[in-house]
Motif scaffolding. Structure first.
Motif: not given
Length: 469
Positions: A55-68, A438-441, A451-455
């Motif tokens: 939930p904290e990660l999503v608060a910063n990067v939103n969804t969908p997101a790949y978490v590595l 995005p891909v968030v390690a 890898v950032r989210r596309e815009t």
């Protein structure tokens, strides 16, 4: 494939009970550890990966997101490196590749497979030694081969007579020598989806052993002044759980290896057995660990070489999805929950998320099975069989065909799907003009976007008409 009925899905026997291997859990909040990366936990209902609460990660990067999970990926890389200590281990760039992951792979002592100029570019920008790169592909262009030879790629896996001729021209024009492996088809029917079985005769890869094409390819490479033949390459498919197919393939490929020595007087120093080892997507999957795979495959090669009376060549393997696949999960936000009631009281619960086939095409493409869990809270509700679907304008936009979720699943919940590291981000698309996630390690409580989210600007960058508005 998923069973069908002419009157619709609800009439298929057992359709609303799910597949036979799927059992209702005692606790709909619990994780099945074998499906998740090694650092993944549930804490008060919240999913935590690499000590980072989702939930904290999503608060910063939103969804969908790949978490590595960096620690998990590195540990799997080391496990293969150590188990196959006498082999060269090649990470599959096509499964997932970015510069950060390429650096991790190099740091853990692995080599890298690429199959396009784009993947080669990423590997080189990551600082990977070109000698540790293998170049695959059934239709490499002259431009791609030119660059591979110029950069000093460690091996080019040739796949056709046309490519051998093309590579001859390239090496002659550059005045360079290319190290080559000949990809052969051993006629093995791997127990996997037909689209990812790659050693039977009726498919696009390699030279047939039984038809004599493989031996002819070896002759042509040996005769070419600019080509240095390293050995034979075999790959029976992907998502392979046992070594029985490798036993048949090794027997046939090593017989050809011996034939090359006898008829052409050429001792091939190397042999690539492929790999494509399977991972656990659901509880029906039971993959072998690297140590056991190494023991079984080494025994197979030793036995066949002894029977043929030949020295064992240097071996290499390609674990495929087994390194990155389990190390990543995808996190979504639930948008709608729809309980569809049909005649006879049948009900299907559809959980719609803010991603779908644009970030995971495998369910639609391969009829793949996945699992999932609520990642943002604990629930006391009983489990209900649900189907997780995407937001795209396709009836086949399904991410998880069947899974038990808490009956009170609702909009706003975070939902996580495990084992999405392989072929999800790498096969992602802009279908419906979706923006790729995005891909968030994550590691030791720190989350880093690699890898950032596309815009929307990314989306319109190649649309030349957009500059006129």
């Amino acid at each position: 494939m998923t069973p069908t009925h002419e009157a619709g899905w609800a009439h298929v026997e057992g359709a609303l009970r799910g597949p036979g291997w799927l059992r209702p859990p005692d606790d709909a909040n619990a994780l099945v550890p074998s499906l998740w990366s090694s650092t993944t936990r549930k804490v008060d209902g919240n999913l935590v990966v690499g000590q980072v609460p989702i939930p904290e990660l999503v608060a910063n990067v939103n969804t969908p997101a790949y978490v590595l999970d960096e620690a998990d990926l590195r540990a799997r890389a080391r496990a293969f490196r150590d188990a196959f200590a006498d082999y060269d281990v090649y990470y599959a760039g096509k499964a997932f590749l970015c510069t950060t992951v390429a650096r991790w792979i190099a740091e853990e002592g692995l080599s890298l497979d690429v199959c396009s100029d784009g993947e080669l570019t990423v590997a080189l920008r990551a600082g990977l030694d070109p000698a540790r790169i293998g170049y695959h592909g059934n239709t490499k262009t002259e431009m791609e081969l030119m660059r591979a030879v110029a950069e000093g790629v460690g091996r080019i896996v040739v796949d056709s007579f046309d490519e051998i001729e093309r590579l001859e021209r390239v090496t002659a024009s550059l005045g360079r020598t290319a190290k080559v492996m000949v990809r052969v088809t051993a006629g093995v029917e791997a127990h996997t989806h037909e689209y990812i079985a790659t050693a039977h005769e009726d498919q696009k890869f390699g030279f047939s052993i039984t038809a004599g094409h493989a031996l002819e390819a070896v002759r042509r490479v040996v005769a070419a002044p600019g080509l240095d033949l390293l050995g034979l390459h075999s790959h029976i498919g992907s998502q392979i759980f046992d070594t029985s197919g490798f036993e048949v393939a090794a027997r046939r490929v090593l017989a050809l290896h011996a034939q090359v020595g006898e008829e052409l007087g050429v001792t091939l120093p190397e042999l690539d057995l492929g790999g494509g080892f399977g991972i656990a997507y659901t509880t029906q999957d039971d993959p072998s660990d690297p140590a056991q795979l190494a023991i079984e495959m080494s025994k197979i090669v030793e036995h066949e070489c002894r029977a043929l009376g030949i020295d064992q060549p240097r071996l290499s393997i390609e674990p495929g999805r087994a390194i990155v696949g389990p190390a990543m999960c995808t996190v979504y936000t639930v948008g709608t929950v729809k309980r569809v009631e049909l005649d006879g009281g049948a009900v299907r619960t559809y959980v719609s998320i803010d991603g779908g086939m644009s970030d995971n095409i495998r369910t639609a493409l391969y009829d793949a099975d996945y699992s999932c869990t609520i990642a943002s809270r604990e629930s006391g509700a009983p489990p209900v069989l649900a189907r997780v679907v995407g937001k795209h304008c396709e009836a086949g936009d399904i991410v998880v065909k069947d899974e038990f979720l808490p009956a009170d699943v609702r909009p706003g919940d975070l939902l996580a799907v495990p084992s999405t590291g392989a072929y999800c981000r790498s096969m992602a698309s802009n279908y419906n003009h979706a923006l790729r996630p995005p891909v968030v390690a994550v590691r030791d409580g720190v989350a880093t976007t690699i890898v950032r989210r596309e815009t929307v600007d990314d989306l319109l960058a190649t649309d030349l008409g957009a500059s006129d508005t």
